[in-house]
Design an enzyme around this catalytic site. Structure first.
Site, PDB file in Angstrom:
ATOM      1  N   ASP A   1      64.522 -45.107  48.986  1.00  0.00           N
ATOM      2  CA  ASP A   1      65.576 -44.348  48.318  1.00  0.00           C
ATOM      3  C   ASP A   1      65.472 -44.453  46.810  1.00  0.00           C
ATOM      4  O   ASP A   1      66.224 -43.782  46.087  1.00  0.00           O
ATOM      5  CB  ASP A   1      66.961 -44.802  48.788  1.00  0.00           C
ATOM      6  N   ASN A   2      64.533 -45.273  46.304  1.00  0.00           N
ATOM      7  CA  ASN A   2      64.294 -45.377  44.868  1.00  0.00           C
ATOM      8  C   ASN A   2      62.960 -44.768  44.460  1.00  0.00           C
ATOM      9  O   ASN A   2      62.445 -45.079  43.385  1.00  0.00           O
ATOM     10  CB  ASN A   2      64.338 -46.844  44.421  1.00  0.00           C
TER      11      ASN A   2
ATOM     12  N   GLY B   1      82.299 -47.954  43.558  1.00  0.00           N
ATOM     13  CA  GLY B   1      81.753 -46.778  42.888  1.00  0.00           C
ATOM     14  C   GLY B   1      81.649 -46.900  41.382  1.00  0.00           C
ATOM     15  O   GLY B   1      81.307 -45.931  40.708  1.00  0.00           O
TER      16      GLY B   1
ATOM     17  N   LYS C   1      76.572 -42.039  36.390  1.00  0.00           N
ATOM     18  CA  LYS C   1      76.504 -43.257  37.198  1.00  0.00           C
ATOM     19  C   LYS C   1      77.694 -44.138  36.849  1.00  0.00           C
ATOM     20  O   LYS C   1      77.957 -44.393  35.675  1.00  0.00           O
ATOM     21  CB  LYS C   1      75.208 -44.021  36.915  1.00  0.00           C
TER      22      LYS C   1
ATOM     23  N   GLY D   1      72.949 -42.626  50.251  1.00  0.00           N
ATOM     24  CA  GLY D   1      73.582 -41.594  49.430  1.00  0.00           C
ATOM     25  C   GLY D   1      74.115 -42.147  48.120  1.00  0.00           C
ATOM     26  O   GLY D   1      74.120 -43.355  47.870  1.00  0.00           O
TER      27      GLY D   1
ATOM     28  N   ARG E   1      72.843 -39.932  33.129  1.00  0.00           N
ATOM     29  CA  ARG E   1      71.402 -39.985  33.366  1.00  0.00           C
ATOM     30  C   ARG E   1      70.831 -38.579  33.498  1.00  0.00           C
ATOM     31  O   ARG E   1      71.472 -37.685  34.054  1.00  0.00           O
ATOM     32  CB  ARG E   1      71.116 -40.782  34.643  1.00  0.00           C
TER      33      ARG E   1
ATOM     34  N   ASP F   1      66.107 -45.522  38.934  1.00  0.00           N
ATOM     35  CA  ASP F   1      66.950 -46.632  39.382  1.00  0.00           C
ATOM     36  C   ASP F   1      66.481 -47.976  38.835  1.00  0.00           C
ATOM     37  O   ASP F   1      65.782 -48.742  39.499  1.00  0.00           O
ATOM     38  CB  ASP F   1      67.058 -46.663  40.905  1.00  0.00           C
TER      39      ASP F   1
ATOM     40  N   GLY G   1      76.454 -43.605  46.072  1.00  0.00           N
ATOM     41  CA  GLY G   1      77.696 -44.345  46.276  1.00  0.00           C
ATOM     42  C   GLY G   1      78.485 -44.580  45.019  1.00  0.00           C
ATOM     43  O   GLY G   1      79.659 -44.963  45.080  1.00  0.00           O
ATOM     44  N   ARG G   2      77.867 -44.364  43.855  1.00  0.00           N
ATOM     45  CA  ARG G   2      78.582 -44.526  42.591  1.00  0.00           C
ATOM     46  C   ARG G   2      78.051 -43.574  41.532  1.00  0.00           C
ATOM     47  O   ARG G   2      78.085 -43.859  40.338  1.00  0.00           O
ATOM     48  CB  ARG G   2      78.479 -45.972  42.103  1.00  0.00           C
TER      49      ARG G   2
END
Length: 496
Positions: free
Chosen positions: A254-255, A128, A115, A92, A178, A264, A94-95
């Site tokens: 996840d990327n 974060g 971000k 998820g 972003r 990412d 996280g930051r």
């Protein structure tokens, strides 16, 4: 959290209308003293935003997370992922926080995300926050990728926070704004599939079809069609990476963007000297995500997506697997087609012949054995298309230039079989072979100047050069040059 009523981002948040288990809603964490480093004014206008308003004190407060603009609904997206082949059921944002979505001037829905905006329920013990270096790296590389014609997330703004972030040493904090077609990932599907939540997987698939692949909706099997279309976009994306020498560095599931964009930019890098085994990422100890492995890894990642869609593709598991496996074959076919077309253009071969790939592969093998710079070798070939016989820029990239000369004899013979005007060939080649890429040593120079000295002038200059990568700027020759031995960057690092 103070809310600013100015409509900096006229959001329409379709993702926030999905069930609550898709995300965690929370505000950004305030920062001490936000200062605008750079606003991407052209992108702002494309998004239908007002650059002047975003540059004001209130606008910078919105870009830093200190104020939430009207109609934004900040949320951290839930997802899982295979990281270096090992499955992690909950990752998820996280930051990062998705502020919301805007409709750009072309009618395309685009995410606006912060971000470095503070802890979320997915931070897993992290703070974060983001530091200035990774924020500048992502700004530089993502905007360079856009200028190179590679599908990518974009950078709207970089803001310093006036705070220090603890890493190996204290570093200045920053926030990146972003922009993406969406932030749905292969790992988003994995999050729900791992929990046996077929209904959520279906809701997510329907959302992705409606937002990114509307043609799949009318297919006999929409979810199988979705898988095939994602395979096509990923194949074409990875081919483009390979053709410019880009190494993502962390191709975890996840990327992997479902929309087919590069996402990412952590320990990413561009090759200087060509070799298929090139790795930069400090955490890729086994070379899993080496340059030459990227097509294979991308197909592996897509197989993980296929696994999540099996219950939607067919009730009978064996039937679903057979259909999914057939759909996955689309990747290799489309990658090969895109790569072969691209490498031909890089070599100026405009009328296909069966031996073209062997000719290209032979050049690459010779480059790898001789430490030839990837970008300079191909850019140097462009001049031959204008009738320059010596190929000096290209041949001098080789430790043994005669190795290049032997290959060039066959290449010239191949070119002679085409009735293509030299000016036409040169134009095609120059449009496929950039003069400027974000070379690693230059990116590090820019980061060091900004991070250690507060000097952002090198950052601005590099961005200006990279904005027109296919043009020649003799006054910026050093930005096209390969690094000296003492400038070579051997490792890049994750931004966390």
């Amino acid at each position: 959290m103070e809310t600013e009523h100015r409509d900096f981002f006229p959001c329409d948040n379709s993702y926030a209308r999905l069930p609550a288990r898709f995300y965690a809603k929370l505000p950004p964490v305030r920062v001490a003293a936000p200062r605008l480093v750079r606003l991407n004014e052209d992108l702002a206008r494309q998004l239908g935003l007002d650059p002047a308003a975003l540059s004001t004190t209130d606008g910078v407060a919105a870009l830093s997370g200190n104020r939430v603009p009207q109609r934004c609904e900040p949320l951290a997206m839930a997802y899982a992922g295979h990281q270096f082949g090992m499955f992690v059921p909950q990752l998820g944002d996280g930051r990062a926080l998705l502020l919301g979505e805007v409709i750009d001037r072309d009618g395309v829905r685009r995410d606006i995300q912060l971000k470095g905006s503070g802890r979320t329920p997915f931070s897993r013990g992290g703070d974060g926050r983001a530091t200035l270096g990774p924020v500048l790296r992502e700004y530089i590389v993502s905007e360079a990728m856009a200028a190179l014609g590679i599908p990518t997330t974009r950078s709207l703004a970089a803001v310093t926070t006036g705070e220090t972030v603890a890493r190996v040493r204290p570093l200045p904090g920053a926030v990146l704004t972003r922009v993406a077609s969406s932030h749905v990932r292969v790992g988003t599907f994995q999050f729900f599939a791992a929990r046996g939540d077929v209904e959520a997987t279906r809701r997510l698939a329907d959302y992705v079809i409606a937002r990114h692949y509307p043609n799949a909706a009318g297919a006999e099997n929409p979810y199988l069609a979705l898988l095939g279309l994602v395979c096509v976009r990923q194949a074409e994306l990875i081919a483009k990476w390979m053709l410019i020498g880009f190494i993502h560095g962390v191709m975890n599931t996840d990327n992997v963007s479902i929309a087919g964009e590069t996402i990412d930019y952590g320990p990413c890098a561009f090759m200087d000297a060509y070799h298929p085994d090139t790795v930069f990422s400090s955490i890729d100890h086994g070379g899993r995500y080496a340059y030459g492995n990227q097509p294979r890894v991308a197909q592996w990642n897509l197989a993980r997506l296929a696994e999540t869609l099996l219950p939607l593709i067919a009730e009978d598991k064996a039937t679903a697997i057979e259909s999914a496996q057939e759909a996955l074959t689309i990747f290799a076919a489309r990658f090969d087609a895109a790569y072969i077309d691209g490498i031909r253009r890089k070599l100026g071969l405009l009328r296909p012949e069966p031996g073209d790939i062997s000719l290209a592969d032979d050049l690459l093998k010779r480059m790898a054995a001789n430490g030839a710079d990837f970008t300079l070798t191909f850019r140097g070939l462009c001049e031959t298309a204008s009738g320059v016989p010596a190929h000096e820029t290209a041949r001098l990239q080789f430790a043994d230039p005669t190795v290049f000369d032997e290959w060039a004899v066959r290449w010239r013979e191949r070119l002679a079989r085409e009735a293509t005007e030299p000016a036409e060939r040169r134009a095609v080649m120059r449009s496929a072979n950039p003069a400027f890429i974000p070379r690693n040593h230059l990116v590090e120079e820019v980061i060091d100047a900004a991070q250690d000295k507060g000097n952002f002038a090198p950052f601005e200059t590099l961005l200006a050069v990279l904005a027109k990568p296919y043009e020649d700027f003799p006054e910026f020759a050093r930005y096209a040059a390969a690094p000296r031995p003492d400038q070579v960057v051997h490792q890049t690092f994750c931004g966390t």
